[in-house]
Design a protein around this motif. Sequence first.
Motif, PDB file in Angstrom:
ATOM      1  N   ASP A  18       0.867  -1.188   0.000  1.00  0.00           N
ATOM      2  CA  ASP A  18       0.000   0.000   0.000  1.00  0.00           C
ATOM      3  C   ASP A  18       0.896   1.226   0.000  1.00  0.00           C
ATOM      4  OD1 ASP A  18      -1.971   2.034   0.564  1.00  0.00           O
ATOM      5  OD2 ASP A  18      -3.239   0.449   1.411  1.00  0.00           O
ATOM      6  N   ASP A  19       0.514   2.238  -0.768  1.00  0.00           N
ATOM      7  CA  ASP A  19       1.325   3.451  -0.836  1.00  0.00           C
ATOM      8  C   ASP A  19       0.884   4.501   0.191  1.00  0.00           C
ATOM      9  OD1 ASP A  19      -1.079   3.728  -2.380  1.00  0.00           O
ATOM     10  OD2 ASP A  19      -0.277   5.611  -3.165  1.00  0.00           O
ATOM     11  N   VAL A  20      -0.111   4.177   1.011  1.00  0.00           N
ATOM     12  CA  VAL A  20      -0.598   5.126   2.022  1.00  0.00           C
ATOM     13  C   VAL A  20      -0.084   4.708   3.397  1.00  0.00           C
ATOM     14  CG1 VAL A  20      -2.629   6.148   3.104  1.00  0.00           C
ATOM     15  CG2 VAL A  20      -2.661   5.574   0.656  1.00  0.00           C
ATOM     16  N   PRO A  21       0.777   5.512   4.034  1.00  0.00           N
ATOM     17  CA  PRO A  21       1.376   5.137   5.326  1.00  0.00           C
ATOM     18  C   PRO A  21       0.363   4.800   6.407  1.00  0.00           C
ATOM     19  CG  PRO A  21       2.519   7.021   4.385  1.00  0.00           C
ATOM     20  CD  PRO A  21       1.323   6.779   3.519  1.00  0.00           C
ATOM     21  N   ASP A  22      -0.751   5.529   6.453  1.00  0.00           N
ATOM     22  CA  ASP A  22      -1.750   5.261   7.493  1.00  0.00           C
ATOM     23  C   ASP A  22      -2.350   3.867   7.353  1.00  0.00           C
ATOM     24  OD1 ASP A  22      -1.341   7.716   8.602  1.00  0.00           O
ATOM     25  OD2 ASP A  22      -3.116   8.661   7.726  1.00  0.00           O
ATOM     26  N   ASN A  23      -2.576   3.436   6.112  1.00  0.00           N
ATOM     27  CA  ASN A  23      -3.108   2.086   5.891  1.00  0.00           C
ATOM     28  C   ASN A  23      -2.098   1.020   6.315  1.00  0.00           C
ATOM     29  OD1 ASN A  23      -5.463   3.142   4.813  1.00  0.00           O
ATOM     30  ND2 ASN A  23      -4.760   2.980   2.688  1.00  0.00           N
ATOM     31  N   LEU A  24      -0.837   1.246   5.967  1.00  0.00           N
ATOM     32  CA  LEU A  24       0.217   0.312   6.352  1.00  0.00           C
ATOM     33  C   LEU A  24       0.311   0.196   7.868  1.00  0.00           C
ATOM     34  CD1 LEU A  24       3.105   1.248   3.874  1.00  0.00           C
ATOM     35  CD2 LEU A  24       1.767  -0.854   3.885  1.00  0.00           C
ATOM     36  N   SER A  25       0.277   1.347   8.536  1.00  0.00           N
ATOM     37  CA  SER A  25       0.411   1.361   9.995  1.00  0.00           C
ATOM     38  C   SER A  25      -0.740   0.629  10.662  1.00  0.00           C
ATOM     39  CB  SER A  25       0.478   2.812  10.485  1.00  0.00           C
ATOM     40  OG  SER A  25       0.542   2.859  11.898  1.00  0.00           O
ATOM     41  N   LEU A  26      -1.961   0.884  10.204  1.00  0.00           N
ATOM     42  CA  LEU A  26      -3.144   0.261  10.787  1.00  0.00           C
ATOM     43  C   LEU A  26      -3.088  -1.258  10.675  1.00  0.00           C
ATOM     44  CD1 LEU A  26      -6.056   0.630  11.951  1.00  0.00           C
ATOM     45  CD2 LEU A  26      -6.856   0.643   9.577  1.00  0.00           C
ATOM     46  N   LEU A  27      -2.797  -1.744   9.479  1.00  0.00           N
ATOM     47  CA  LEU A  27      -2.757  -3.185   9.263  1.00  0.00           C
ATOM     48  C   LEU A  27      -1.543  -3.828   9.926  1.00  0.00           C
ATOM     49  CD1 LEU A  27      -3.926  -3.624   5.569  1.00  0.00           C
ATOM     50  CD2 LEU A  27      -4.985  -4.597   7.601  1.00  0.00           C
ATOM     51  N   HIS A  28      -0.414  -3.155   9.841  1.00  0.00           N
ATOM     52  CA  HIS A  28       0.808  -3.692  10.441  1.00  0.00           C
ATOM     53  C   HIS A  28       0.615  -3.937  11.931  1.00  0.00           C
ATOM     54  CE1 HIS A  28       4.814  -3.851  12.191  1.00  0.00           C
ATOM     55  NE2 HIS A  28       5.293  -4.144  10.980  1.00  0.00           N
ATOM     56  N   ASP A  29       0.065  -2.973  12.621  1.00  0.00           N
ATOM     57  CA  ASP A  29      -0.109  -3.104  14.070  1.00  0.00           C
ATOM     58  C   ASP A  29      -1.080  -4.234  14.403  1.00  0.00           C
ATOM     59  OD1 ASP A  29       1.606  -1.013  14.311  1.00  0.00           O
ATOM     60  OD2 ASP A  29       0.089   0.487  14.852  1.00  0.00           O
ATOM     61  N   ALA A  30      -2.178  -4.325  13.648  1.00  0.00           N
ATOM     62  CA  ALA A  30      -3.171  -5.357  13.931  1.00  0.00           C
ATOM     63  C   ALA A  30      -2.615  -6.759  13.657  1.00  0.00           C
ATOM     64  CB  ALA A  30      -4.416  -5.119  13.074  1.00  0.00           C
ATOM     65  N   LEU A  31      -1.875  -6.899  12.564  1.00  0.00           N
ATOM     66  CA  LEU A  31      -1.313  -8.202  12.218  1.00  0.00           C
ATOM     67  C   LEU A  31      -0.188  -8.593  13.161  1.00  0.00           C
ATOM     68  CD1 LEU A  31      -1.265  -7.816   8.336  1.00  0.00           C
ATOM     69  CD2 LEU A  31      -2.752  -9.307   9.671  1.00  0.00           C
ATOM     70  N   ASP A  32       0.630  -7.617  13.523  1.00  0.00           N
ATOM     71  CA  ASP A  32       1.720  -7.871  14.457  1.00  0.00           C
ATOM     72  C   ASP A  32       1.171  -8.337  15.799  1.00  0.00           C
ATOM     73  OD1 ASP A  32       4.636  -7.660  15.113  1.00  0.00           O
ATOM     74  OD2 ASP A  32       3.861  -6.228  16.588  1.00  0.00           O
ATOM     75  N   GLU A  33       0.122  -7.683  16.256  1.00  0.00           N
ATOM     76  CA  GLU A  33      -0.505  -8.052  17.530  1.00  0.00           C
ATOM     77  C   GLU A  33      -1.112  -9.450  17.457  1.00  0.00           C
ATOM     78  OE1 GLU A  33      -4.048  -6.412  20.487  1.00  0.00           O
ATOM     79  OE2 GLU A  33      -3.154  -5.074  19.002  1.00  0.00           O
ATOM     80  N   ALA A  34      -1.574  -9.844  16.268  1.00  0.00           N
ATOM     81  CA  ALA A  34      -2.165 -11.171  16.089  1.00  0.00           C
ATOM     82  C   ALA A  34      -1.111 -12.268  15.922  1.00  0.00           C
ATOM     83  CB  ALA A  34      -3.092 -11.168  14.880  1.00  0.00           C
ATOM     84  N   GLY A  35       0.166 -11.889  15.891  1.00  0.00           N
ATOM     85  CA  GLY A  35       1.238 -12.880  15.856  1.00  0.00           C
ATOM     86  C   GLY A  35       1.816 -13.180  14.498  1.00  0.00           C
ATOM     87  N   TYR A  36       1.480 -12.380  13.488  1.00  0.00           N
ATOM     88  CA  TYR A  36       2.025 -12.597  12.152  1.00  0.00           C
ATOM     89  C   TYR A  36       3.371 -11.888  11.988  1.00  0.00           C
ATOM     90  CZ  TYR A  36      -2.589 -14.334  10.809  1.00  0.00           C
ATOM     91  OH  TYR A  36      -3.759 -15.047  10.731  1.00  0.00           O
ATOM     92  N   VAL A  37       4.200 -12.438  11.102  1.00  0.00           N
ATOM     93  CA  VAL A  37       5.390 -11.718  10.646  1.00  0.00           C
ATOM     94  C   VAL A  37       4.939 -10.839   9.491  1.00  0.00           C
ATOM     95  CG1 VAL A  37       7.645 -11.919   9.544  1.00  0.00           C
ATOM     96  CG2 VAL A  37       6.987 -13.545  11.320  1.00  0.00           C
ATOM     97  N   VAL A  38       5.187  -9.538   9.594  1.00  0.00           N
ATOM     98  CA  VAL A  38       4.637  -8.591   8.629  1.00  0.00           C
ATOM     99  C   VAL A  38       5.745  -7.946   7.804  1.00  0.00           C
ATOM    100  CG1 VAL A  38       3.171  -6.576   8.303  1.00  0.00           C
ATOM    101  CG2 VAL A  38       2.767  -8.090  10.248  1.00  0.00           C
ATOM    102  N   LEU A  39       5.598  -8.017   6.487  1.00  0.00           N
ATOM    103  CA  LEU A  39       6.477  -7.316   5.562  1.00  0.00           C
ATOM    104  C   LEU A  39       5.647  -6.241   4.867  1.00  0.00           C
ATOM    105  CD1 LEU A  39       8.188 -10.399   3.863  1.00  0.00           C
ATOM    106  CD2 LEU A  39       9.010  -9.095   5.837  1.00  0.00           C
ATOM    107  N   VAL A  40       6.290  -5.130   4.482  1.00  0.00           N
ATOM    108  CA  VAL A  40       5.558  -4.060   3.821  1.00  0.00           C
ATOM    109  C   VAL A  40       6.267  -3.651   2.535  1.00  0.00           C
ATOM    110  CG1 VAL A  40       4.605  -3.195   5.983  1.00  0.00           C
ATOM    111  CG2 VAL A  40       6.740  -2.228   5.105  1.00  0.00           C
ATOM    112  N   ALA A  41       5.472  -3.153   1.598  1.00  0.00           N
ATOM    113  CA  ALA A  41       5.990  -2.577   0.354  1.00  0.00           C
ATOM    114  C   ALA A  41       5.091  -1.406  -0.007  1.00  0.00           C
ATOM    115  CB  ALA A  41       6.012  -3.616  -0.764  1.00  0.00           C
ATOM    116  N   VAL A  42       5.681  -0.332  -0.533  1.00  0.00           N
ATOM    117  CA  VAL A  42       4.909   0.872  -0.838  1.00  0.00           C
ATOM    118  C   VAL A  42       4.705   1.077  -2.334  1.00  0.00           C
ATOM    119  CG1 VAL A  42       5.606   2.021   1.291  1.00  0.00           C
ATOM    120  CG2 VAL A  42       6.998   2.302  -0.771  1.00  0.00           C
ATOM    121  N   ASP A  43       5.228   0.155  -3.151  1.00  0.00           N
ATOM    122  CA  ASP A  43       5.017   0.254  -4.597  1.00  0.00           C
ATOM    123  C   ASP A  43       5.116  -1.131  -5.219  1.00  0.00           C
ATOM    124  OD1 ASP A  43       7.845  -0.338  -5.388  1.00  0.00           O
ATOM    125  OD2 ASP A  43       8.223   1.564  -4.364  1.00  0.00           O
TER     126      ASP A  43
END
Length: 320
Positions: A18-43
Amino acid sequence: MTERLPDRAASDVVLIVDDVPDNLSLLHDALDEAGYVVLVAVDGESALQRAAQADPDIVLLDAAMPGMDGFEVARRLKADADTAHIPIIFMTGLTETEHVMAAFRAGGVDYVTKPIRPQEVLARMVVHMQSAREKRQARNALDAFGHATMAIHVTPRLADSKAVWQTPLARELMQRYFEAAPGQIPQELAQWLHEQSLTAGEGREPKPLAVTRGERQLVFSLQQRTSDDDWLIVMREVSDAAAVDAVLQAFKLTLREAEVLYWVAKGKTNRDIGDILGSSPATVKKHLEHVFEKLGVETRNAAASLAIQKVRALAPWHGG
């Protein structure tokens, strides 16, 4: 600096694009809390690189990004044999039917609409990752038993036919016999499949296709239709080595015991087998006694019959 690959033994790996930082942050935090390993890409480009490197269990993909959009990212992931198996959930604010259909045509398994609700995303992820895991295990199991399998989408223009999915063993055999790129279907195979599809409704037994390369032969068998235009194909390699390996796996024999049983099933005497294997008839007899014990039989005919019955599906017996 090389990015360290995630510890797959610890938890499932999710790639968020996702190219929108707020979307990345929201999902990253929720997935991290749920125990997933999270990778991100902005393009799109970095998404393809991370997917190829880390082989994530699922991709959450924004549809509308500048440059390479999510639809193109999905098409490229599905076109690459190394990433085609990864389920893709689209995240989009585009809810018109044409955009939803575009997401599925590009290879998505699902979509969620923005604004993103993390708990909804988590619930859908679990379903699709479980389904993908079961499919992967099934394909690996097919390879483990020597069943190289693939599904082929046949089009009216045969040259455009392509492999929808294929097991690693199937991909290896296609490359070895045809030097085919991942997903590519040789004209010879497409033509055979087209001919079989025309006679499928007539009650006739499907005719296998045999492709010979030197002393080896690759046999294609038509299994079933998976959808209107997709066909499930099983291939098996026919050679003495392949048949011996099939015997070895089926009965948990040693290599030499498997070789002896193979030639017994081909009708050879102990002396013949000794000449073939460079052993004495007495040594062959000793190996055969061990084979009888492991198979729970008492005669050559019983051993040969059991061997042929058990491995026919793995490596068809041929005269010699």
